[in-house]
Design an enzyme around this catalytic site. Structure first.
Site, short mmCIF file in Angstrom:
data_model
loop_
_atom_site.label_atom_id
_atom_site.label_comp_id
_atom_site.label_asym_id
_atom_site.label_seq_id
_atom_site.Cartn_x
_atom_site.Cartn_y
_atom_site.Cartn_z
N LYS A 1 -25.95 66.45 14.84
CA LYS A 1 -26.41 65.86 13.56
C LYS A 1 -26.16 64.35 13.53
O LYS A 1 -27.06 63.57 13.26
CB LYS A 1 -25.66 66.49 12.36
CG LYS A 1 -25.80 67.99 12.24
CD LYS A 1 -25.09 68.50 11.00
CE LYS A 1 -23.57 68.42 11.05
NZ LYS A 1 -22.93 69.27 12.08
N ARG B 1 -23.23 71.67 2.21
CA ARG B 1 -22.86 72.68 3.21
C ARG B 1 -22.68 74.06 2.60
O ARG B 1 -22.33 75.00 3.30
CB ARG B 1 -21.49 72.35 3.83
CG ARG B 1 -21.56 71.30 4.82
CD ARG B 1 -20.22 71.04 5.43
NE ARG B 1 -20.35 69.77 6.07
CZ ARG B 1 -20.06 69.50 7.32
NH1 ARG B 1 -19.51 70.41 8.07
NH2 ARG B 1 -20.25 68.31 7.82
N ARG C 1 -16.18 66.10 23.77
CA ARG C 1 -15.91 64.95 22.88
C ARG C 1 -14.41 64.77 22.67
O ARG C 1 -13.92 63.66 22.56
CB ARG C 1 -16.61 65.14 21.54
CG ARG C 1 -16.44 63.95 20.62
CD ARG C 1 -17.26 64.05 19.36
NE ARG C 1 -16.79 65.10 18.49
CZ ARG C 1 -17.42 65.51 17.39
NH1 ARG C 1 -18.56 64.95 17.04
NH2 ARG C 1 -16.93 66.48 16.64
N ARG D 1 -10.88 63.47 18.50
CA ARG D 1 -10.97 63.75 17.06
C ARG D 1 -10.04 64.91 16.71
O ARG D 1 -10.01 65.91 17.43
CB ARG D 1 -12.43 64.09 16.71
CG ARG D 1 -12.84 63.60 15.35
CD ARG D 1 -14.30 63.78 15.11
NE ARG D 1 -14.60 65.00 14.36
CZ ARG D 1 -15.79 65.30 13.88
NH1 ARG D 1 -16.80 64.46 14.07
NH2 ARG D 1 -16.00 66.41 13.21
N ARG E 1 -14.24 76.04 12.41
CA ARG E 1 -15.37 75.29 11.83
C ARG E 1 -16.67 76.08 12.00
O ARG E 1 -17.52 76.11 11.12
CB ARG E 1 -15.48 73.92 12.50
CG ARG E 1 -14.43 72.93 12.00
CD ARG E 1 -14.19 71.79 12.96
NE ARG E 1 -15.31 70.93 13.21
CZ ARG E 1 -15.43 70.16 14.31
NH1 ARG E 1 -14.50 70.15 15.23
NH2 ARG E 1 -16.48 69.39 14.45
P1 AP5 Z 1 -22.55 65.03 17.06
O1 AP5 Z 1 -23.80 64.25 16.96
O2 AP5 Z 1 -21.29 64.41 16.63
O3 AP5 Z 1 -22.75 66.44 16.34
P2 AP5 Z 1 -22.49 66.84 14.86
O4 AP5 Z 1 -23.41 67.97 14.59
O5 AP5 Z 1 -22.59 65.63 13.97
O6 AP5 Z 1 -21.00 67.35 15.03
P3 AP5 Z 1 -19.72 67.16 14.14
O7 AP5 Z 1 -18.60 67.72 14.94
O8 AP5 Z 1 -19.58 65.76 13.68
O9 AP5 Z 1 -20.10 68.11 12.96
P4 AP5 Z 1 -19.19 68.71 11.88
O10 AP5 Z 1 -20.17 69.27 10.91
O11 AP5 Z 1 -18.17 69.63 12.38
O12 AP5 Z 1 -18.37 67.43 11.39
P5 AP5 Z 1 -18.46 66.51 10.12
O13 AP5 Z 1 -17.95 65.19 10.51
O14 AP5 Z 1 -19.76 66.57 9.45
O15 AP5 Z 1 -22.44 65.55 18.57
C1 AP5 Z 1 -21.32 66.29 19.00
C2 AP5 Z 1 -21.01 65.89 20.45
O16 AP5 Z 1 -22.09 66.32 21.28
C3 AP5 Z 1 -20.90 64.38 20.66
O17 AP5 Z 1 -19.93 64.11 21.61
C4 AP5 Z 1 -22.30 63.97 21.15
O18 AP5 Z 1 -22.26 62.83 21.95
C5 AP5 Z 1 -22.70 65.21 21.92
N1 AP5 Z 1 -24.16 65.46 21.87
C6 AP5 Z 1 -25.00 65.25 20.83
N2 AP5 Z 1 -26.25 65.63 21.16
C7 AP5 Z 1 -26.19 66.11 22.43
C8 AP5 Z 1 -27.15 66.65 23.33
N3 AP5 Z 1 -28.46 66.78 22.99
N4 AP5 Z 1 -26.71 67.06 24.55
C9 AP5 Z 1 -25.41 66.93 24.92
N5 AP5 Z 1 -24.46 66.40 24.11
C10 AP5 Z 1 -24.84 66.01 22.88
O19 AP5 Z 1 -17.39 67.23 9.16
C11 AP5 Z 1 -16.03 67.28 9.54
C12 AP5 Z 1 -15.21 67.94 8.45
O20 AP5 Z 1 -15.32 67.18 7.22
C13 AP5 Z 1 -15.60 69.36 8.05
O21 AP5 Z 1 -15.05 70.33 8.92
C14 AP5 Z 1 -14.99 69.44 6.64
O22 AP5 Z 1 -13.60 69.63 6.69
C15 AP5 Z 1 -15.27 68.04 6.09
N6 AP5 Z 1 -16.56 67.98 5.41
C16 AP5 Z 1 -17.65 67.28 5.80
N7 AP5 Z 1 -18.66 67.48 4.95
C17 AP5 Z 1 -18.20 68.32 3.98
C18 AP5 Z 1 -18.80 68.93 2.86
N8 AP5 Z 1 -20.08 68.71 2.54
N9 AP5 Z 1 -18.04 69.75 2.09
C19 AP5 Z 1 -16.74 69.98 2.39
N10 AP5 Z 1 -16.12 69.46 3.47
C20 AP5 Z 1 -16.86 68.64 4.27
#
Ligand code: AP5
Length: 203
Positions: free
Chosen positions: A23, A98, A137, A143, A154
């Site tokens: 994402k 979410r 990552r 992280r 997660r």
């Molecule tokens: P990346 O692009 O970072 O993927 P992502 O889907 O953004 O993954 P996240 O781990 O950031 O998602 P998440 O939903 O767990 O975390 P968030 O920060 O939103 O890519 C991942 C890796 O793969 C990278 O190393 C990238 O380089 C690699 N990659 C990408 N594309 C690739 C490809 N095509 N091929 C190979 N490699 C690739 O949320 C974190 C926490 O915040 C949550 O757990 C929760 O505690 C809190 N939070 C966030 N939003 C809310 C909400 N709305 N409500 C409540 N709590 C929330």
């Protein structure tokens, strides 16, 4: 999208998908080509944790455990962000909503300003692949929530709480699923095609 006063308010897009689906990676590209801000709730929380703000302190224990931060913290934070001047020309939400409750909250918050989501992009990647991406990552970025048990949690939370929300958007014909397997450029090409089909990008 067109707001009630007839002015073009710019695209309102949501990108969703399991943790590690890509994402954030694709959100950067979408934001760049459409020239709209990408709003990542996860990134906002991490920045606040780094800056040791009150918001960061409230979010920390939930994020470290792979749980969602409570709506009482998350919803007002997003609402405030969506009232900033830079979203007037459109925005891309990454990681919010979410849950169904958050989706309802967002619907009402946007409706109050005459807006609604135009497009919901779901990046689909199977479980094993996202675990591998996040473990990789972890080695590079370290992280805090990229340890194997927290990644598993997660993913469970995503299945329990976010997947039902995907149906909510599918029922409204707003959802477009994009295959998230392949290189970053290959996935981007699929997204670019969707944006073009939706008239958001020139061919
Ligand atoms: P990346 O692009 O970072 O993927 P992502 O889907 O953004 O993954 P996240 O781990 O950031 O998602 P998440 O939903 O767990 O975390 P968030 O920060 O939103 O890519 C991942 C890796 O793969 C990278 O190393 C990238 O380089 C690699 N990659 C990408 N594309 C690739 C490809 N095509 N091929 C190979 N490699 C690739 O949320 C974190 C926490 O915040 C949550 O757990 C929760 O505690 C809190 N939070 C966030 N939003 C809310 C909400 N709305 N409500 C409540 N709590 C929330």
């Amino acid at each position: 999208m067109i707001s009630p006063d007839g002015s073009n308010a710019g695209p309102a897009i949501l990108i969703l998908g399991a943790p590690g689906a890509g994402k954030g990676t694709q959100a950067k590209r979408i934001a760049e080509v459409l020239q709209i801000p990408a709003i990542s709730t996860g990134a906002i929380f991490r920045q606040n944790m780094k800056d040791r703000t009150e918001l960061g302190q409230k979010a920390q224990s939930y994020m470290d455990a792979g749980e969602f931060v409570p709506d009482s913290v998350t919803n007002p934070m997003v609402k405030a962000r969506l009232s900033a001047p830079d979203v007037a020309g459109g925005f891309l939400l990454d990681g919010y909503p979410r849950t169904i409750d958050q989706a309802f909250y967002l619907r009402d918050a946007l409706a109050a300003t005459g807006r609604e989501l135009d497009l919901v992009l779901e990046i689909a990647v199977e479980l094993d692949e996202v675990v591998q991406r996040l473990l990789k990552r972890a080695e590079i970025e370290g992280r805090a929530d990229d340890t194997e048990p927290v990644i598993r949690r997660r993913l469970e939370v995503y299945k329990e709480q976010t997947e039902p929300m995907v149906t909510y958007y599918a029922d409204q014909d707003k959802l477009v699923q994009v295959d998230g397997i392949g290189t970053v450029d290959e996935v981007w090409e699929r997204i670019r095609q969707v944006l073009t089909e939706y008239g958001l990008l020139e061919k």
